[in-house]
Scaffold this motif. Structure first.
Motif, short mmCIF file in Angstrom:
data_model
loop_
_atom_site.label_atom_id
_atom_site.label_comp_id
_atom_site.label_asym_id
_atom_site.label_seq_id
_atom_site.Cartn_x
_atom_site.Cartn_y
_atom_site.Cartn_z
N PHE A 146 0.82 -1.96 -0.33
CA PHE A 146 -0.14 0.09 -0.18
C PHE A 146 0.80 1.18 0.14
O PHE A 146 0.47 2.33 -0.47
CB PHE A 146 -1.13 -0.16 0.90
N LYS A 147 1.79 1.21 0.07
CA LYS A 147 3.49 2.34 0.93
C LYS A 147 2.86 2.33 -1.06
O LYS A 147 3.70 4.34 -0.76
CB LYS A 147 4.28 1.88 0.50
N ASP A 148 2.73 1.88 -1.68
CA ASP A 148 2.96 2.88 -3.05
C ASP A 148 2.56 3.80 -3.44
O ASP A 148 2.01 4.73 -4.02
CB ASP A 148 2.80 2.03 -4.56
N GLY B 43 12.14 -3.67 4.73
CA GLY B 43 11.71 -4.65 3.82
C GLY B 43 10.63 -4.21 2.52
O GLY B 43 11.02 -3.49 1.72
N ASP B 44 9.93 -3.39 3.34
CA ASP B 44 8.75 -3.04 2.21
C ASP B 44 9.24 -1.35 1.60
O ASP B 44 9.01 -1.40 0.52
CB ASP B 44 7.05 -2.57 2.60
N THR B 45 9.64 -0.49 2.51
CA THR B 45 9.75 1.06 2.37
C THR B 45 10.74 0.72 1.28
O THR B 45 10.55 1.79 0.10
CB THR B 45 9.84 1.48 3.55
N PRO C 74 -4.48 -2.50 9.36
CA PRO C 74 -3.45 -3.43 9.98
C PRO C 74 -3.03 -2.46 10.33
O PRO C 74 -2.23 -1.56 9.39
CB PRO C 74 -3.05 -4.48 9.01
N THR C 75 -2.42 -2.60 11.03
CA THR C 75 -1.45 -1.52 11.91
C THR C 75 0.05 -1.23 12.55
O THR C 75 0.35 -2.97 13.44
CB THR C 75 -2.49 -0.39 12.94
N GLY C 76 1.27 -0.65 12.37
CA GLY C 76 2.40 -1.41 12.62
C GLY C 76 2.54 0.55 13.13
O GLY C 76 2.16 1.12 14.71
N GLY C 77 2.82 1.41 12.57
CA GLY C 77 3.66 2.49 12.78
C GLY C 77 2.27 3.54 11.96
O GLY C 77 3.07 5.12 13.29
N CYS C 78 1.62 3.39 12.59
CA CYS C 78 0.77 3.85 12.90
C CYS C 78 -0.04 5.20 11.35
O CYS C 78 -0.55 6.22 11.56
CB CYS C 78 0.84 5.34 14.14
N GLY C 79 0.98 4.79 10.50
CA GLY C 79 0.54 6.34 9.35
C GLY C 79 -0.54 6.05 8.77
O GLY C 79 -1.02 6.82 8.22
N ASN C 80 -0.59 4.79 8.37
CA ASN C 80 -2.11 4.37 7.63
C ASN C 80 -3.62 4.57 8.55
O ASN C 80 -4.21 5.84 7.92
CB ASN C 80 -2.23 3.57 7.43
N ILE C 81 -3.15 4.98 9.57
CA ILE C 81 -4.12 5.36 10.36
C ILE C 81 -4.35 6.60 10.86
O ILE C 81 -5.56 7.17 10.95
CB ILE C 81 -4.49 4.73 11.80
N CYS D 258 4.81 -8.99 9.29
CA CYS D 258 6.31 -8.43 9.51
C CYS D 258 6.90 -7.11 9.57
O CYS D 258 7.40 -6.69 9.89
CB CYS D 258 7.18 -9.69 9.25
N SER D 259 6.36 -7.09 8.37
CA SER D 259 5.85 -5.17 7.92
C SER D 259 5.53 -4.20 9.08
O SER D 259 5.19 -3.22 9.08
CB SER D 259 5.45 -4.92 6.66
N MET D 260 4.70 -5.02 10.90
CA MET D 260 3.91 -4.59 10.93
C MET D 260 4.64 -4.76 12.34
O MET D 260 4.46 -4.80 13.76
CB MET D 260 2.59 -4.72 11.41
N PRO E 176 -0.52 -11.65 5.04
CA PRO E 176 -0.39 -11.80 6.68
C PRO E 176 -1.30 -10.81 7.08
O PRO E 176 -1.40 -10.66 8.48
CB PRO E 176 0.97 -12.04 7.07
N HIS E 177 -0.50 -9.54 6.12
CA HIS E 177 -1.02 -8.56 6.96
C HIS E 177 -2.69 -8.29 6.83
O HIS E 177 -3.41 -7.43 8.15
CB HIS E 177 -0.03 -7.20 6.60
N THR E 178 -3.32 -8.44 5.53
CA THR E 178 -4.83 -7.94 5.71
C THR E 178 -5.11 -9.27 6.17
O THR E 178 -6.50 -8.76 7.13
CB THR E 178 -4.66 -8.57 4.25
N GLY F 47 -6.70 -4.05 2.34
CA GLY F 47 -5.93 -5.08 2.54
C GLY F 47 -4.65 -4.49 2.24
O GLY F 47 -4.49 -3.69 0.54
N THR F 48 -3.42 -4.30 2.31
CA THR F 48 -2.35 -3.46 2.84
C THR F 48 -1.08 -4.21 1.59
O THR F 48 0.14 -3.78 1.88
CB THR F 48 -1.38 -2.99 3.69
N ALA F 49 -1.08 -5.58 1.28
CA ALA F 49 -0.01 -5.93 0.18
C ALA F 49 -0.46 -7.70 -0.46
O ALA F 49 -1.54 -8.01 -0.09
CB ALA F 49 0.94 -6.60 0.89
C1 LIG Z 1 2.42 -5.06 4.12
C2 LIG Z 1 2.21 -3.42 5.34
N1 LIG Z 1 0.67 -3.73 6.03
C3 LIG Z 1 0.72 -2.77 6.81
C4 LIG Z 1 1.58 -1.96 8.07
C5 LIG Z 1 1.43 -0.82 8.49
O1 LIG Z 1 1.45 0.16 8.37
P1 LIG Z 1 1.37 1.44 9.32
O2 LIG Z 1 2.69 1.20 9.84
O3 LIG Z 1 1.24 2.91 8.78
O4 LIG Z 1 0.66 1.22 10.05
C6 LIG Z 1 2.87 -1.55 6.77
C7 LIG Z 1 3.94 -1.18 7.31
O5 LIG Z 1 4.91 -0.76 6.72
C8 LIG Z 1 2.43 -2.46 5.73
O6 LIG Z 1 4.18 -2.66 4.60
#
Ligand SMILES: Cc1ncc(COP(=O)(O)O)c(C=O)c1O
Length: 483
Positions: free
Chosen positions: A111-113, A142-144, A254-261, A307-309, A385-387, A422-424
């Protein structure tokens, strides 16, 4: 529109300055001086607009015509999405009351794209206008890295240096970066975890003189422009699923670094009736903060299937806090300053109560695997897995395919529509499929071809002075650009 720090300690910046900035000098994040509003009438008028048109509307709320002429913005957005594999840019897969927004049709399959491709074009526009060269330095777990490379590869005025953790990411993730052979892409594989080389990168950026003379910048997730563009997909998902426009929609992230939220929360503050659910993996700081005011960094990052979270410090949470505090820099400064100093903070009760409007859940690896299988069996749809972590929330509240108890309800008792982010693409993370017992997966040609391509990268050995290696490379690139 001008920009200031969430902590109030920085004078106003223009959009162009914000675009090329990381953290504000007082340690806060850049935010707009006021939050523009979208009326119900606007939403009704926008109902049938395409996603690129929504991006145009949103960016226009935050960047003036003088800074970025409208015609240029349109061209730039068109170019940003030209490499996506669907004209719609975002597809929505629907199965009964379940909507999965495929935010991953861009070149790096994540989704970062969506935001990175627009930010790449914005960089290109402003740099060629100023005839200025920059060196972008990105550390990636990994993704960025691949998203940033795809956004700027082959572009004039930009060199990008990406540092990845050697043999500690999936082969597909690695190949997506190392097979980009453009002259302005420079990939380093460091013998260490990303936390280790992040220290090196931080040290580079702490040298103000070096940053200034070498035009060093970073397009990581704290960049305001990335958060700004991501507001658009929340508005678009709302418009596609609300019934009628004006009535709420639940969006599960699906949340990790909170950019999306953080972007979602801006959409909400702008007047879009969206309600959010954040689902973390076992790195659950966001869940702990919101559900029980436990704002404490954990001892270590757990490695999970999503893993991206795998993130301990959710950098963009500060923007969520800023919005929910009613744009109050004093609250942000006090809470985040406390957290920066001691790794823990207490959010005042009234502010915490407002934050609890966001629902949260935690998905364990076991739940991610079983959800992946449940979704496949029910819909023949394979989620990454993130989705799947986000889908866990849906299936937990689901009984024979229709949601049972949670979710936002109208006065009539009826549940509002729900969209899962769906983030990836599963094509980027197929390794879990053996474990979840899904056997019908076929590797697409595009991925298989990656393994046949020439790859190029430099290794940074454990005993090497990484900072020195990077400084020399950056210096060389700046001199090459000036030549
Ligand atoms: C595939 C995927 N899902 C979810 C996330 C989490 O997004 P965010 O960091 O904006 O909460 C990331 C962030 O790296 C990601 O690459």
């Amino acid at each position: 529109m001008r920009y200031l720090s969430t902590r109030g300690g920085v004078g106003y910046k223009t959009f162009e300055e914000a675009l090329f900035s990381g953290y504000a000098n007082d340690g806060g994040l850049l935010v707009p001086e006021h939050i523009p509003q979208i009326s119900l009438d606007d939403l009704k008028k926008w109902k049938n607009l395409s996603y690129p048109c929504i991006v145009e509307k949103i960016v226009s709320c935050f960047v003036t015509e003088e800074e970025l002429p409208h015609k240029t913005l349109q061209k730039l957005i068109f170019s940003a999405f030209s490499r996506f594999d669907t004209d719609k840019v975002i597809e929505i897969a629907s199965f009964g009351d379940l909507n999965i927004a495929e935010l991953w049709h861009g070149p790096s399959l994540a989704f970062k794209d969506l935001a990175m491709s627009v930010v790449g074009e914005l960089y290109s526009y402003f740099l060629s206008k100023r005839k200025k060269h920059v060196n972008i330095v990105v550390g990636t777990s990994g993704d960025t890295g691949s998203s940033a490379i795809e956004a700027v590869r082959g572009k004039d005025w930009i060199d990008i240096i990406v540092i990845l953790p050697h043999k500690r990411i999936s082969k597909i993730q690695e190949l997506m970066m190392t097979t980009a052979l453009d002259g302005n892409v420079h990939v380093y594989a460091a013998d260490g975890f990303s936390d280790e080389f992040e220290i090196t990168i931080k040290s580079l950026f702490a040298d103000e003189e070096f940053v200034r003379t070498q035009n060093l910048c970073s397009i990581n997730s704290i960049n305001w422009a990335r958060v700004m563009v991501q507001i658009a997909h929340h508005v678009y998902l709302y418009l596609r699923t609300a019934n009628p426009i004006g009535s709420p929609v639940d969006i599960v992230i699906p949340t990790g670094g909170c950019g999306n939220i953080a972007s979602g929360v801006f959409a909400e503050a702008m007047g879009v009736p969206v309600k959010f659910v954040c689902v973390t993996n076992e790195n659950d700081i966001i869940h702990r903060i919101i559900s029980s005011n436990d704002f404490t960094v954990a001892q270590e990052v757990k490695q999970t299937l999503a893993c991206s979270m795998d993130i301990q410090i959710p950098s963009n949470f500060e923007r969520v806090l800023w919005v929910y505090s009613g744009s109050d820099p004093e609250s942000c400064k006090q809470i985040m300053g406390q957290f920066d100093k001691s790794g823990r903070a207490v959010i005042p009760e009234d502010l915490h109560k407002k934050l609890s409007g966001i629902r949260t859940a935690v998905a364990t690896d076991r739940e991610v695997l079983s959800t992946q299988k449940i979704c496949y069996d029910a819909n023949k749809y394979i989620a990454c897995p993130h989705t799947s972590a986000a889908l866990t929330y849906y299936y937990e509240t689901s009984l024979n395919g229709s949601r049972k108890s949670s979710g936002t309800r109208l006065d009539s008792g009826e549940l509002v529509p729900v969209v899962i982010c769906g983030t990836a693409s599963i094509d980027k993370f197929p390794d879990t499929l053996g474990k979840s017992g899904i056997r019908n997966y076929k590797t697409p040609r595009k991925i298989a071809e990656l393994f046949q391509k020439v790859s190029r990268f430099c290794i940074m050995n454990k005993d090497e002075d990484w900072e020195n290696t990077l400084r020399n490379k950056i210096d060389l690139l700046s001199r090459r650009a000036a030549y």
